[in-house]
Design an enzyme around this catalytic site. Structure first.
Site, PDB file in Angstrom:
ATOM      1  N   ILE A   1      43.539  40.037  41.476  1.00 15.07           N
ATOM      2  CA  ILE A   1      44.278  40.993  41.962  1.00 15.07           C
ATOM      3  C   ILE A   1      44.184  42.440  41.722  1.00 15.07           C
ATOM      4  CG2 ILE A   1      46.166  40.599  40.161  1.00 15.07           C
ATOM      5  CD1 ILE A   1      48.344  40.319  42.673  1.00 15.07           C
ATOM      6  N   CYS A   2      44.620  43.401  42.688  1.00 12.69           N
ATOM      7  CA  CYS A   2      44.650  44.837  42.363  1.00 12.69           C
ATOM      8  C   CYS A   2      45.775  45.644  42.925  1.00 12.69           C
ATOM      9  CB  CYS A   2      43.449  45.562  42.752  1.00 12.69           C
ATOM     10  SG  CYS A   2      43.192  45.411  44.624  1.00 12.69           S
ATOM     11  N   ARG A   3      45.902  46.592  43.237  1.00 14.30           N
ATOM     12  CA  ARG A   3      47.185  47.436  43.988  1.00 14.30           C
ATOM     13  C   ARG A   3      47.084  46.896  45.553  1.00 14.30           C
ATOM     14  NH1 ARG A   3      48.013  51.973  46.898  1.00 14.30           N
ATOM     15  NH2 ARG A   3      46.076  52.557  46.336  1.00 14.30           N
TER      16      ARG A   3
ATOM     17  N   GLY B   1      44.070  45.174  47.330  1.00 14.74           N
ATOM     18  CA  GLY B   1      43.220  44.347  47.552  1.00 14.74           C
ATOM     19  C   GLY B   1      41.902  44.825  47.779  1.00 14.74           C
TER      20      GLY B   1
ATOM     21  N   LEU C   1      48.936  43.478  44.523  1.00 16.94           N
ATOM     22  CA  LEU C   1      50.227  43.492  43.917  1.00 16.94           C
ATOM     23  C   LEU C   1      51.295  44.147  44.647  1.00 16.94           C
ATOM     24  CD1 LEU C   1      51.144  42.287  41.064  1.00 16.94           C
ATOM     25  CD2 LEU C   1      50.809  44.508  40.391  1.00 16.94           C
TER      26      LEU C   1
END
Length: 94
Positions: free
Chosen positions: A45-47, A49, A73
């Site tokens: 996961i990141c901010r 995608g 996220l």
């Protein structure tokens, strides 16, 4: 295993509870991936995608299977799922 690939300041501001932190920058520098040998599924996961997709490609090149959270996220939080800061309080996605 949920692996957050954002940078440290982003992770401290807000992350999914229980997520481990391994920035994409360290992953690209061949950092060991926790749990990659234990047969546990890796979810990245990141901010938004984007970085998690890059991380998934890097891991695939190493022979490590993973999936990324589409929308990151940001979408996680919009769905009402919890985000916690470094102290366990309500966090923010930056």
């Amino acid at each position: 295993m949920l692996l957050d690939v954002r940078e440290a300041d982003e992770y401290r501001a807000g992350h999914a509870p229980g997520a481990l932190h391994l920035p994409l920058s360290r992953l690209a520098a061949d950092a060991d991936v926790p749990g990659s040998q234990g047969g546990r599924s890796l979810v990245l996961i990141c901010r938004s995608g984007s970085r998690s997709q890059d991380a998934a490609r890097l891991l695939a090149d190493r022979g490590v299977a993973s999936v990324d959270v589409i929308g990151g996220l940001r979408d996680w939080a919009e769905q009402g799922l919890p985000v916690r800061d470094a102290h366990g309080r309500a966090g923010v996605v930056i």
